[in-house]
Design a protein around this motif. Structure first.
Motif, PDB file in Angstrom:
ATOM      1  N   THR A 120       0.844  -1.197   0.000  1.00  0.00           N
ATOM      2  CA  THR A 120       0.000   0.000   0.000  1.00  0.00           C
ATOM      3  C   THR A 120       0.874   1.240   0.000  1.00  0.00           C
ATOM      4  N   GLY A 121       0.571   2.169  -0.884  1.00  0.00           N
ATOM      5  CA  GLY A 121       1.291   3.435  -0.971  1.00  0.00           C
ATOM      6  C   GLY A 121       0.316   4.584  -1.086  1.00  0.00           C
ATOM      7  N   ASN A 122       0.810   5.719  -1.564  1.00  0.00           N
ATOM      8  CA  ASN A 122      -0.023   6.920  -1.668  1.00  0.00           C
ATOM      9  C   ASN A 122      -1.159   6.775  -2.676  1.00  0.00           C
ATOM     10  N   LEU A 123      -1.017   5.814  -3.601  1.00  0.00           N
ATOM     11  CA  LEU A 123      -2.038   5.645  -4.637  1.00  0.00           C
ATOM     12  C   LEU A 123      -2.999   4.511  -4.319  1.00  0.00           C
ATOM     13  N   GLY A 124      -2.831   3.880  -3.153  1.00  0.00           N
ATOM     14  CA  GLY A 124      -3.707   2.782  -2.776  1.00  0.00           C
ATOM     15  C   GLY A 124      -2.956   1.472  -2.662  1.00  0.00           C
ATOM     16  N   GLU A 125      -3.697   0.365  -2.760  1.00  0.00           N
ATOM     17  CA  GLU A 125      -3.108  -0.959  -2.632  1.00  0.00           C
ATOM     18  C   GLU A 125      -2.839  -1.548  -4.014  1.00  0.00           C
ATOM     19  N   PHE A 126      -1.679  -2.190  -4.160  1.00  0.00           N
ATOM     20  CA  PHE A 126      -1.299  -2.854  -5.402  1.00  0.00           C
ATOM     21  C   PHE A 126      -1.126  -4.336  -5.122  1.00  0.00           C
ATOM     22  N   MET A 127      -1.873  -5.182  -5.836  1.00  0.00           N
ATOM     23  CA  MET A 127      -1.815  -6.635  -5.662  1.00  0.00           C
ATOM     24  C   MET A 127      -1.193  -7.265  -6.903  1.00  0.00           C
ATOM     25  N   PHE A 128      -0.248  -8.190  -6.694  1.00  0.00           N
ATOM     26  CA  PHE A 128       0.470  -8.802  -7.810  1.00  0.00           C
ATOM     27  C   PHE A 128      -0.081 -10.183  -8.159  1.00  0.00           C
ATOM     28  N   THR A 129      -0.239 -10.409  -9.450  1.00  0.00           N
ATOM     29  CA  THR A 129      -0.554 -11.723  -9.988  1.00  0.00           C
ATOM     30  C   THR A 129       0.459 -12.010 -11.084  1.00  0.00           C
ATOM     31  N   CYS A 130       1.179 -13.126 -10.971  1.00  0.00           N
ATOM     32  CA  CYS A 130       2.186 -13.493 -11.969  1.00  0.00           C
ATOM     33  C   CYS A 130       1.690 -14.706 -12.734  1.00  0.00           C
ATOM     34  N   VAL A 131       1.648 -14.613 -14.067  1.00  0.00           N
ATOM     35  CA  VAL A 131       1.126 -15.690 -14.896  1.00  0.00           C
ATOM     36  C   VAL A 131       2.076 -15.973 -16.042  1.00  0.00           C
ATOM     37  N   ASN A 132       2.060 -17.234 -16.527  1.00  0.00           N
ATOM     38  CA  ASN A 132       2.843 -17.588 -17.704  1.00  0.00           C
ATOM     39  C   ASN A 132       2.006 -18.488 -18.606  1.00  0.00           C
ATOM     40  N   PRO A 133       2.407 -18.641 -19.858  1.00  0.00           N
ATOM     41  CA  PRO A 133       1.564 -19.378 -20.818  1.00  0.00           C
ATOM     42  C   PRO A 133       1.468 -20.875 -20.571  1.00  0.00           C
ATOM     43  N   GLU A 134       2.327 -21.430 -19.731  1.00  0.00           N
ATOM     44  CA  GLU A 134       2.293 -22.858 -19.372  1.00  0.00           C
ATOM     45  C   GLU A 134       2.326 -23.763 -20.598  1.00  0.00           C
TER      46      GLU A 134
END
Length: 199
Positions: free
Chosen positions: A95-109
């Motif tokens: 969480t920073g000044n612009l709000g919360e950032f959530m990460f999702t990492c994906v690959n083509p598998e």
């Protein structure tokens, strides 16, 4: 994946390679070691360039989904901290000044390509009612396909605000454009004044 009002979709392999090239060039130009890029700083700079602004602290912070698309066998972004997809980024948030950032990492598998997976994710985001702002960082070779997606699906009528980040200006479309290099410079800790010759 959770759809949020703001979403960043990036080709992580491409961003990592650009960060590496900038690091090599900046170290030669300014004569000092450049540390790995600060992931949180880079994400916030992309968000600012995409039109986000600090949130009203009397309200709940907005949430931004950060989707990092990477190739098969890639474990981390070598030029970012934090950079490990599974241990440090996927499912994590800050969480920073612009709000919360959530990460999702994906690959083509193995079923498709990184470019195609990014484009599929982008098309889903365009169709999602909850998404109001999209910031997308395609690979250099994927930029034309991204432009075609916006031309075919938006016709200029979408209420979504879309920003495409590239290293070179690209032909117009139903989106805003920003230079990827500026956010990476900030994340690498390089100041504009360092690049100007002394007068």
């Amino acid at each position: 994946m959770e759809w949020t009002e703001n979403i960043i979709i990036a080709d992580a392999d491409y961003v990592d390679s650009v960060a590496f090239n900038l690091t090599v060039n900046f170290e030669r130009m300014i004569g000092r070691r450049i540390p790995p890029a600060d992931m949180a700083r880079w994400v916030e700079c992309i968000a600012l360039d995409g039109g986000m602004r600090p949130f009203d602290e009397t309200q709940a912070p907005p949430t931004t989904q950060v989707v990092l698309v990477h190739g098969m066998g890639k474990k981390r972004m070598e030029n970012f901290v934090p950079g490990n997809y599974s241990d440090e980024l996927h499912g994590k948030a800050f969480t920073g000044n612009l709000g919360e950032f959530m990460f999702t990492c994906v690959n083509p598998e193995g079923f498709t390509t990184t470019d195609a997976l990014l484009q599929d994710t982008l098309q889903l985001a365009l169709q999602a009612e909850d998404v109001k702002r999209i910031m997308v960082v395609p690979s250099e070779q994927g930029t034309d396909s991204v432009r075609r997606i916006f031309r075919q699906t938006t016709d200029g009528d979408t209420p979504k605000r879309v920003t495409v980040f590239t290293m070179q200006p690209t032909a117009g479309g139903h989106f805003s454009q920003e230079m990827l290099g500026y956010s990476l410079m900030a994340a690498l800790g390089v100041k504009g004044s360092e690049l100007k010759p002394d007068l």
